[in-house]
Design a protein around this motif. Sequence first.
Motif, PDB file in Angstrom:
ATOM      1  N   MET A 175       8.337 -10.674   7.361  1.00 18.39           N
ATOM      2  CA  MET A 175       7.036 -10.489   6.760  1.00 18.39           C
ATOM      3  C   MET A 175       6.643  -9.027   6.915  1.00 18.39           C
ATOM      4  O   MET A 175       6.980  -8.385   7.892  1.00 18.39           O
ATOM      5  CB  MET A 175       5.995 -11.390   7.419  1.00 18.39           C
ATOM      6  N   LEU A 176       5.923  -8.550   5.939  1.00 15.59           N
ATOM      7  CA  LEU A 176       5.463  -7.170   5.943  1.00 15.59           C
ATOM      8  C   LEU A 176       3.998  -7.170   5.552  1.00 15.59           C
ATOM      9  O   LEU A 176       3.611  -7.786   4.555  1.00 15.59           O
ATOM     10  CB  LEU A 176       6.285  -6.349   4.947  1.00 15.59           C
ATOM     11  N   VAL A 177       3.168  -6.515   6.366  1.00 13.85           N
ATOM     12  CA  VAL A 177       1.735  -6.398   6.103  1.00 13.85           C
ATOM     13  C   VAL A 177       1.402  -4.916   6.088  1.00 13.85           C
ATOM     14  O   VAL A 177       1.789  -4.177   6.991  1.00 13.85           O
ATOM     15  CB  VAL A 177       0.900  -7.114   7.190  1.00 13.85           C
ATOM     16  N   VAL A 178       0.695  -4.490   5.036  1.00 14.17           N
ATOM     17  CA  VAL A 178       0.293  -3.086   4.915  1.00 14.17           C
ATOM     18  C   VAL A 178      -1.213  -3.048   4.744  1.00 14.17           C
ATOM     19  O   VAL A 178      -1.766  -3.690   3.849  1.00 14.17           O
ATOM     20  CB  VAL A 178       0.982  -2.412   3.708  1.00 14.17           C
ATOM     21  N   LEU A 179      -1.881  -2.300   5.627  1.00 13.48           N
ATOM     22  CA  LEU A 179      -3.325  -2.082   5.550  1.00 13.48           C
ATOM     23  C   LEU A 179      -3.534  -0.616   5.207  1.00 13.48           C
ATOM     24  O   LEU A 179      -2.970   0.263   5.876  1.00 13.48           O
ATOM     25  CB  LEU A 179      -3.998  -2.399   6.884  1.00 13.48           C
ATOM     26  N   ALA A 180      -4.323  -0.337   4.194  1.00 14.62           N
ATOM     27  CA  ALA A 180      -4.501   1.041   3.741  1.00 14.62           C
ATOM     28  C   ALA A 180      -5.976   1.390   3.636  1.00 14.62           C
ATOM     29  O   ALA A 180      -6.801   0.541   3.301  1.00 14.62           O
ATOM     30  CB  ALA A 180      -3.837   1.236   2.388  1.00 14.62           C
ATOM     31  N   ASN A 181      -6.298   2.652   3.928  1.00 14.93           N
ATOM     32  CA  ASN A 181      -7.644   3.149   3.667  1.00 14.93           C
ATOM     33  C   ASN A 181      -7.763   3.518   2.196  1.00 14.93           C
ATOM     34  O   ASN A 181      -8.746   3.213   1.545  1.00 14.93           O
ATOM     35  CB  ASN A 181      -7.962   4.365   4.534  1.00 14.93           C
ATOM     36  N   ASP A 182      -6.743   4.197   1.668  1.00 19.01           N
ATOM     37  CA  ASP A 182      -6.767   4.657   0.287  1.00 19.01           C
ATOM     38  C   ASP A 182      -5.335   4.901  -0.166  1.00 19.01           C
ATOM     39  O   ASP A 182      -4.595   5.620   0.505  1.00 19.01           O
ATOM     40  CB  ASP A 182      -7.586   5.946   0.196  1.00 19.01           C
ATOM     41  N   LEU A 183      -4.946   4.291  -1.272  1.00 16.01           N
ATOM     42  CA  LEU A 183      -3.599   4.474  -1.807  1.00 16.01           C
ATOM     43  C   LEU A 183      -3.659   5.199  -3.138  1.00 16.01           C
ATOM     44  O   LEU A 183      -4.582   4.975  -3.930  1.00 16.01           O
ATOM     45  CB  LEU A 183      -2.918   3.122  -2.043  1.00 16.01           C
ATOM     46  N   PRO A 184      -2.663   6.043  -3.418  1.00 19.08           N
ATOM     47  CA  PRO A 184      -2.571   6.609  -4.760  1.00 19.08           C
ATOM     48  C   PRO A 184      -2.397   5.473  -5.776  1.00 19.08           C
ATOM     49  O   PRO A 184      -1.749   4.465  -5.474  1.00 19.08           O
ATOM     50  CB  PRO A 184      -1.321   7.489  -4.691  1.00 19.08           C
ATOM     51  N   PRO A 185      -2.969   5.593  -6.980  1.00 21.60           N
ATOM     52  CA  PRO A 185      -2.889   4.508  -7.969  1.00 21.60           C
ATOM     53  C   PRO A 185      -1.460   4.063  -8.286  1.00 21.60           C
ATOM     54  O   PRO A 185      -1.198   2.863  -8.426  1.00 21.60           O
ATOM     55  CB  PRO A 185      -3.567   5.103  -9.208  1.00 21.60           C
ATOM     56  N   ALA A 186      -0.519   5.007  -8.374  1.00 25.69           N
ATOM     57  CA  ALA A 186       0.870   4.640  -8.684  1.00 25.69           C
ATOM     58  C   ALA A 186       1.477   3.791  -7.565  1.00 25.69           C
ATOM     59  O   ALA A 186       2.202   2.829  -7.823  1.00 25.69           O
ATOM     60  CB  ALA A 186       1.709   5.890  -8.914  1.00 25.69           C
ATOM     61  N   VAL A 187       1.170   4.135  -6.319  1.00 24.33           N
ATOM     62  CA  VAL A 187       1.698   3.377  -5.178  1.00 24.33           C
ATOM     63  C   VAL A 187       1.063   1.993  -5.134  1.00 24.33           C
ATOM     64  O   VAL A 187       1.749   0.996  -4.909  1.00 24.33           O
ATOM     65  CB  VAL A 187       1.463   4.145  -3.852  1.00 24.33           C
ATOM     66  N   ARG A 188      -0.233   1.925  -5.379  1.00 25.81           N
ATOM     67  CA  ARG A 188      -0.916   0.631  -5.357  1.00 25.81           C
ATOM     68  C   ARG A 188      -0.353  -0.297  -6.437  1.00 25.81           C
ATOM     69  O   ARG A 188      -0.123  -1.484  -6.199  1.00 25.81           O
ATOM     70  CB  ARG A 188      -2.416   0.814  -5.548  1.00 25.81           C
ATOM     71  N   GLY A 189      -0.080   0.242  -7.621  1.00 22.70           N
ATOM     72  CA  GLY A 189       0.515  -0.553  -8.681  1.00 22.70           C
ATOM     73  C   GLY A 189       1.891  -1.064  -8.305  1.00 22.70           C
ATOM     74  O   GLY A 189       2.238  -2.225  -8.558  1.00 22.70           O
ATOM     75  N   ARG A 190       2.692  -0.218  -7.671  1.00 21.77           N
ATOM     76  CA  ARG A 190       4.037  -0.625  -7.234  1.00 21.77           C
ATOM     77  C   ARG A 190       3.943  -1.685  -6.143  1.00 21.77           C
ATOM     78  O   ARG A 190       4.724  -2.625  -6.113  1.00 21.77           O
ATOM     79  CB  ARG A 190       4.782   0.613  -6.744  1.00 21.77           C
TER      80      ARG A 190
END
Length: 94
Positions: free
Chosen positions: A1-16
């Motif tokens: 399992m992989l969990v990623v918590l982000a404050n702010d992602l670049p739009p291209a990364v968020r889409g991927r």
Amino acid sequence: MLVVLANDLPPAVRGRMKLWFVEPRPNVFVSGVKDSVAVTVVDYLYKHCQPESGLLIVRTIKQTPGFEMRCIGPPRKPMIEVSGLQLIVETLKL
């Protein structure tokens, strides 16, 4: 399992990320990808995210304690390691 918590992602990364993950809340990504895919995803995040993204990545591993935490950028709460166990420090407010 992989969990990623982000404050702010670049739009291209968020889409991927939405290709591999479920996003139960904004900027919280959860996936049950295989270990080899998890390593690829983590490498991708390190390559394409700036420290300002403020990522906390938690993935399962086969060694004790069963998980590994990594950060991109400074975490909001400090992490420490005690006897090989990664912990996030919580401060008490009195």
